[in-house]
Write an enzyme that holds these catalytic residues in place. Structure first.
Site, short mmCIF file in Angstrom:
data_model
loop_
_atom_site.label_atom_id
_atom_site.label_comp_id
_atom_site.label_asym_id
_atom_site.label_seq_id
_atom_site.Cartn_x
_atom_site.Cartn_y
_atom_site.Cartn_z
N ARG A 211 0.85 -1.21 0.00
CA ARG A 211 0.00 0.00 0.00
C ARG A 211 0.88 1.25 0.00
O ARG A 211 0.57 2.23 -0.68
CB ARG A 211 -0.93 -0.01 1.22
CG ARG A 211 -2.04 -1.05 1.09
CD ARG A 211 -3.13 -0.84 2.14
NE ARG A 211 -2.70 -1.20 3.49
CZ ARG A 211 -2.93 -2.38 4.06
NH1 ARG A 211 -3.58 -3.32 3.41
NH2 ARG A 211 -2.53 -2.63 5.30
N PHE A 227 -11.29 -5.87 -6.07
CA PHE A 227 -11.23 -6.75 -4.90
C PHE A 227 -10.81 -5.91 -3.69
O PHE A 227 -9.88 -6.23 -2.97
CB PHE A 227 -10.25 -7.92 -5.10
CG PHE A 227 -10.51 -8.78 -6.29
CD1 PHE A 227 -11.50 -9.76 -6.24
CD2 PHE A 227 -9.78 -8.63 -7.46
CE1 PHE A 227 -11.74 -10.57 -7.34
CE2 PHE A 227 -10.02 -9.43 -8.57
CZ PHE A 227 -11.00 -10.41 -8.51
N ASP A 249 -15.98 -4.41 -5.16
CA ASP A 249 -15.99 -5.66 -4.40
C ASP A 249 -17.38 -6.27 -4.52
O ASP A 249 -18.36 -5.56 -4.74
CB ASP A 249 -15.65 -5.41 -2.92
CG ASP A 249 -15.11 -6.66 -2.24
OD1 ASP A 249 -13.87 -6.76 -2.06
OD2 ASP A 249 -15.92 -7.55 -1.90
N SER A 250 -17.45 -7.61 -4.37
CA SER A 250 -18.75 -8.27 -4.45
C SER A 250 -19.45 -8.32 -3.10
O SER A 250 -20.62 -8.68 -3.01
CB SER A 250 -18.57 -9.70 -5.00
OG SER A 250 -17.67 -10.39 -4.18
N ALA A 277 -15.88 -8.78 -9.89
CA ALA A 277 -14.73 -8.03 -10.38
C ALA A 277 -14.48 -8.27 -11.87
O ALA A 277 -14.20 -7.33 -12.62
CB ALA A 277 -13.49 -8.41 -9.58
N ASP A 297 -6.17 -7.14 -5.84
CA ASP A 297 -5.71 -7.94 -4.68
C ASP A 297 -6.80 -8.95 -4.35
O ASP A 297 -7.55 -8.77 -3.39
CB ASP A 297 -5.42 -7.00 -3.51
CG ASP A 297 -5.02 -7.75 -2.25
OD1 ASP A 297 -4.51 -8.88 -2.37
OD2 ASP A 297 -5.22 -7.20 -1.15
N CYS A 337 -2.51 -14.33 -2.90
CA CYS A 337 -2.25 -14.82 -1.54
C CYS A 337 -2.42 -16.33 -1.49
O CYS A 337 -2.66 -16.89 -0.43
CB CYS A 337 -3.13 -14.10 -0.53
SG CYS A 337 -4.89 -14.29 -0.85
N1 SAH Z 1 -7.33 -5.49 -1.01
C1 SAH Z 1 -7.89 -5.76 0.28
C2 SAH Z 1 -8.06 -7.24 0.59
C3 SAH Z 1 -8.84 -8.01 -0.47
S1 SAH Z 1 -9.52 -9.54 0.11
C4 SAH Z 1 -7.04 -5.07 1.36
O1 SAH Z 1 -5.96 -4.57 1.10
O2 SAH Z 1 -7.49 -5.06 2.50
C5 SAH Z 1 -10.40 -10.09 -1.30
C6 SAH Z 1 -11.74 -9.41 -1.54
O3 SAH Z 1 -12.24 -9.89 -2.77
C7 SAH Z 1 -12.83 -9.70 -0.51
O4 SAH Z 1 -13.29 -8.48 0.00
C8 SAH Z 1 -13.96 -10.38 -1.31
O5 SAH Z 1 -15.25 -9.93 -0.94
C9 SAH Z 1 -13.66 -9.93 -2.70
N2 SAH Z 1 -14.12 -10.83 -3.79
C10 SAH Z 1 -14.02 -12.16 -3.87
N3 SAH Z 1 -14.47 -12.61 -5.06
C11 SAH Z 1 -14.86 -11.51 -5.76
C12 SAH Z 1 -15.37 -11.30 -7.07
N4 SAH Z 1 -15.57 -12.32 -7.89
N5 SAH Z 1 -15.63 -10.04 -7.43
C13 SAH Z 1 -15.43 -9.00 -6.62
N6 SAH Z 1 -14.92 -9.14 -5.37
C14 SAH Z 1 -14.63 -10.38 -4.95
#
Ligand code: SAH
Length: 393
Positions: A211, A227, A249-250, A277, A297, A337
């Protein structure tokens, strides 16, 4: 010598442990019936079949990872003083390498404390005891934390499913103090967390350095944070002077938390878009949207070995879709991750995805979690997080 029970490996099983590997698996141990009766998490002396002294280990007859190294010294007393010395070393390391008081304070085996994870939120510590040994030593661990740091609260977040592999129950509790809320401060963003609530905290320390890297590019930029979860990347960019930030985000609850943080920080440039996404990115590309910075991410796409091929394919598709949205000269940040997506394979699918999207560019940084998440040199696979920052033409 201590009175810790003596346990031997089966013949021919000592080679890896002699060269520093910190675990012995249950099939490698010469299991006597009385060992199976032992309470989980007690210290033992471990020896090879040839009598080679491997050291003092935490033993759990109910776990596949049956013995975890505590100390190379076979005569070590694993008492409150021992725990305090290890915690003090972890605290001293963070004081040297980290700014501020919001970081991972103990990272399990890499800090010489098997299965113990401690996160520090200023004057609150959150403890996860993910092994029977760490669970058994929790009173000593909490006492050591209170002695080493000015803490007003200590929370046990023992609700990770990995505890079930150790035969431990799941529970969340306030072990010290009266109030388990805290405000994370990172790069000019304040983010309120309730460390006892059922959800995870929402603020992930492992991406801190990434970040910082992305926010350093964000002054005057239009940013798409895909995400986004609660928007940690996007909020950091807003604090760093971004012109416009869109969080995708979803999850409705994650975006609700993001909206609360946007209001609390007084940001006027951040908006949220709920949806899948991949669909949102495809629609944005179709509409000709362009961003100076795109962050991707995602959750782990390769959660197990059998998902590896499909997971890697998804990372490649993600990179291609995201790449199409980056203005020439702009930046793309992509992360994985997944334990089961090794760096070389991840880098290859990202390169392929960008190539297919007809984007060229250059990798500016290949990174992982920050140094507050150290890695045991014999457990390199525990470095789960990998990321690339690229500039695209
Ligand atoms: N970037 C964030 C952490 C991301 S965790 C940080 O720095 O804190 C991954 C995220 O992806 C979660 O919030 C989850 O809700 C979202 N997610 C999972 N599948 C998804 C999809 N198909 N479309 C959009 N968001 C999604």
């Amino acid at each position: 010598m201590t009175d810790h029970p003596l346990i031997r490996l089966n013949p021919g099983q000592e080679r890896r442990l002699k060269s520093g590997y910190p675990w012995a698996f249950s099939n490698e141990i010469h299991m006597q019936p009385e060992f199976r009766q032992m309470a989980a998490g007690l210290p033992v002396r471990l020896e090879g079949d040839d009598g080679w002294r491997l050291g003092t280990f935490a033993f759990n007859p109910h776990s596949l990872i049956a013995a975890r190294q505590l100390d190379r010294d076979p005569a070590a007393e694993i008492d409150a003083g021992w725990v305090r010395r290890r915690i003090a070393a972890a605290v001293a390391l963070r004081a040297r390498i980290m700014e501020g008081t919001f970081h991972r304070l103990v990272h399990a085996e890499a800090d010489g404390l098997p299965g113990l994870v401690v996160d520090r939120y200023g004057d609150v510590a959150v403890v996860q005891a993910n092994t029977a040994w760490a669970d058994r030593m929790s009173p000593e661990i909490v006492a050591a934390l209170l002695e080493e740091l000015p803490l007003r609260a200590v929370v046990a977040r023992n609700d990770s499913p990995v505890r079930e592999h150790e035969g431990l129950s799941l529970e969340v509790a306030l072990l010290h103090g009266t109030d388990a809320t805290a405000v994370v401060e990172e790069g000019g963003v304040r983010f309120g967390v309730d460390l006892l609530s059922g959800q995870k905290t929402g603020w992930y320390f492992d991406q801190r350095g990434n970040r910082d890297r992305v926010a350093a590019l964000a002054n005057g930029a239009r940013v798409l944070d895909v995400f986004s979860h609660v928007g940690a990347f996007g909020l950091r960019c807003a604090a760093a002077g971004a012109l416009a930030v869109t969080l995708v985000d979803s999850s409705a609850p994650a975006l609700e938390q993001a909206l609360a943080a946007i209001a609390a920080n007084g940001f006027s440039v951040v908006q949220t878009r709920r949806g899948d996404a991949f669909e949102v990115m495809a629609e944005a590309a179709h509409a000709g949207e362009q961003y100076d910075i795109v962050v991707c991410d995602p959750p782990a796409f390769a959660k197990s070995k059998k998902d590896q091929v499909a997971g890697l394919r998804a990372y490649g598709r993600m990179a291609g879709l995201a790449g199409r949205l980056v203005v020439p000269g702009g930046f793309l940040f992509v992360a994985s991750c997944s334990h089961h997506a090794p760096l070389e394979a991840f880098a290859a699918v990202v390169a392929d995805g960008l190539w297919r999207a007809r984007r060229s560019g250059r990798i500016l940084a290949t990174t992982g979690a920050g140094p507050d998440h150290p890695v045991h040199p014999h457990l390199p696979e525990s470095a789960y997080l990998k990321a690339q920052l690229l500039q695209l033409d």
